[in-house]
Design an enzyme around this catalytic site. Structure first.
Site, PDB file in Angstrom:
ATOM      1  N   ARG A 226      31.245  38.001   3.897  1.00  0.00           N
ATOM      2  CA  ARG A 226      31.460  37.676   5.305  1.00  0.00           C
ATOM      3  C   ARG A 226      31.959  36.251   5.480  1.00  0.00           C
ATOM      4  NH1 ARG A 226      26.608  39.102   8.010  1.00  0.00           N
ATOM      5  NH2 ARG A 226      27.521  41.189   8.113  1.00  0.00           N
TER       6      ARG A 226
ATOM      7  N   CYS B 150      23.340  41.978  14.781  1.00  0.00           N
ATOM      8  CA  CYS B 150      22.406  41.104  14.077  1.00  0.00           C
ATOM      9  C   CYS B 150      21.613  40.286  15.086  1.00  0.00           C
ATOM     10  CB  CYS B 150      23.166  40.166  13.147  1.00  0.00           C
ATOM     11  SG  CYS B 150      24.274  41.019  11.998  1.00  0.00           S
TER      12      CYS B 150
ATOM     13  N   CYS C  39      12.025  25.640  15.882  1.00  0.00           N
ATOM     14  CA  CYS C  39      11.660  26.115  14.537  1.00  0.00           C
ATOM     15  C   CYS C  39      10.918  25.019  13.764  1.00  0.00           C
ATOM     16  CB  CYS C  39      12.910  26.534  13.769  1.00  0.00           C
ATOM     17  SG  CYS C  39      12.553  27.188  12.120  1.00  0.00           S
TER      18      CYS C  39
ATOM     19  N   CYS D 238      15.382  22.332   8.015  1.00  0.00           N
ATOM     20  CA  CYS D 238      16.708  22.553   7.430  1.00  0.00           C
ATOM     21  C   CYS D 238      17.694  21.531   7.996  1.00  0.00           C
ATOM     22  CB  CYS D 238      17.191  23.963   7.714  1.00  0.00           C
ATOM     23  SG  CYS D 238      16.015  25.253   7.217  1.00  0.00           S
TER      24      CYS D 238
ATOM     25  N   CYS E  99      20.561  44.565  11.998  1.00  0.00           N
ATOM     26  CA  CYS E  99      20.261  43.478  11.062  1.00  0.00           C
ATOM     27  C   CYS E  99      19.399  42.466  11.790  1.00  0.00           C
ATOM     28  CB  CYS E  99      21.556  42.823  10.571  1.00  0.00           C
ATOM     29  SG  CYS E  99      21.304  41.426   9.435  1.00  0.00           S
TER      30      CYS E  99
ATOM     31  N   CYS F 128      21.031  41.020   3.098  1.00  0.00           N
ATOM     32  CA  CYS F 128      22.173  40.199   3.510  1.00  0.00           C
ATOM     33  C   CYS F 128      21.819  38.772   3.136  1.00  0.00           C
ATOM     34  CB  CYS F 128      22.414  40.345   5.011  1.00  0.00           C
ATOM     35  SG  CYS F 128      23.660  39.214   5.677  1.00  0.00           S
TER      36      CYS F 128
ATOM     37  N   CYS G 296      20.479  22.467  10.726  1.00  0.00           N
ATOM     38  CA  CYS G 296      20.160  23.363  11.832  1.00  0.00           C
ATOM     39  C   CYS G 296      19.802  22.644  13.130  1.00  0.00           C
ATOM     40  CB  CYS G 296      19.016  24.289  11.431  1.00  0.00           C
ATOM     41  SG  CYS G 296      18.714  25.593  12.655  1.00  0.00           S
TER      42      CYS G 296
END
Length: 332
Positions: free
Chosen positions: A274, A111, A67, A71, A142, A202, A74
């Site tokens: 969640r 998801c 990616c 972040c 999702c 979400c 991550c």
């Protein structure tokens, strides 16, 4: 005995009514004596949900690693030396086969996540086919694919996508301490695009990243003050991953985490809250408190994208001890 609160807290906010929240009002509730906070959260929860039902979701990484975002939490970021190798986008048939297993194991929502800044147009046909295939199994769908433009969101809506996950991660103040390649406003813009396309939102965040209590409260204020609060609000406890900037972050104190869950329940009474990443580091007793505080959704399975997650046997045992049952799929 009646619980006394600061005069600044509006009555509508105490009852979970839709109103504009501010930090002062939210913090007055967050800082209640613990028993009073849990009583209020459980009361709001029972007004809106069956307190002994928990929605089960399954999460699959359909494209892992590489990616271009930075972040700090991550393992999939190309900026970090986490040892995770990038993979290609998974084949549709394999995704559907995994979704079928999840459905047969009791999951009602499937998801799918891809480690992208945003999907490329060349990948959209495959992504659409994944949604259509999972939807045909009778499951809620999702996806989390990064930023979307309106055309992509509309494609996903037409394919049958029910939910789109796009977390704001933390407060606007603290955001730049965690991510520099995408702004907080970018996050909100994607949420607006998803909402405008008719897909349910979400959206939640991560706690335990070195933020202050005020940042956790501000994050929930932002979510509760969206034009429509998210249908699902995942609250993640940071899983420190070696090779990332937050690999040695100090864990959040358990009672403070439970307070965050309770505040989310009170501020967003009709949302599924969640209990998401980090459950492997939680005791059964901590999870039980989170369920009592209003958490009513979890991810099941052995993995959560690239991190470990409690296995289904462990979750089933905990559910039996607590008298909890899986939530049935909502009528479409």
């Amino acid at each position: 005995m009646k619980v006394e609160l600061q005069p600044s807290v509006a009555a509508g906010q105490l009852n979970g009514a839709s109103a504009q929240w501010n930090r002062e009002a939210a913090q007055a509730i967050h800082d209640l004596p613990f028993n009073d906070l849990l009583f209020r959260a459980q009361t709001v929860h029972r007004e809106n949900f069956d307190p002994n039902r928990v929605q089960l979701s399954r999460l699959l990484s359909v494209k892992t690693g590489g990616c271009p975002e930075d972040c700090g939490y991550c393992s999939q970021s190309s900026y970090h030396k986490s040892g995770l190798k990038a993979s290609k986008l998974m084949e549709v048939e394999r995704v559907i086969a995994e979704a079928r297993k999840a459905r047969d194991a009791g999951a009602t929502r499937y998801c799918m996540g891809a480690a992208w800044r945003s999907p490329k147009e060349r990948d959209m046909d495959v992504v659409v086919a994944m949604v259509e295939g999972v939807k045909a199994l009778g499951m809620e769908t999702c996806m989390t694919l990064g930023m979307l433009n309106l055309g992509q969101a509309q494609q996903l809506k037409q394919a049958g996508l029910d939910y789109y996950n796009h977390n704001i991660d933390t407060s606007e103040r603290y955001y730049s301490e965690i991510i520099s390649t995408r702004t907080f406003a970018d996050r909100l813009d994607t949420l607006a695009t998803v909402r405008d396309s008719g897909i349910k939102v979400c959206c939640g965040g991560i706690v335990g990243m070195g933020e202050e209590k005020a940042d956790r409260i501000d994050m929930l204020v932002t979510l509760a003050n969206l034009p429509e609060p998210p249908d699902s609000v995942p609250i993640n406890m940071l899983i420190p991953i070696e090779g990332t900037p937050l690999g040695e972050a100090e864990p959040i104190e358990p009672i403070e985490f439970v307070r965050t869950i309770a505040l989310a329940r009170i501020m967003m009474p009709k949302s599924h809250v969640r209990l998401s990443a980090g459950r492997t580091a939680m005791s059964d007793e901590m999870q039980a408190l989170c369920f009592f505080a209003g958490a009513n959704s979890i991810f099941v399975g052995d993995t959560l994208l690239t991190a470990e997650n409690p296995g289904e046997d462990k979750d089933s045992a905990l559910f039996r001890r607590l008298g909890l049952k899986p939530m049935e799929r909502e009528a479409q």
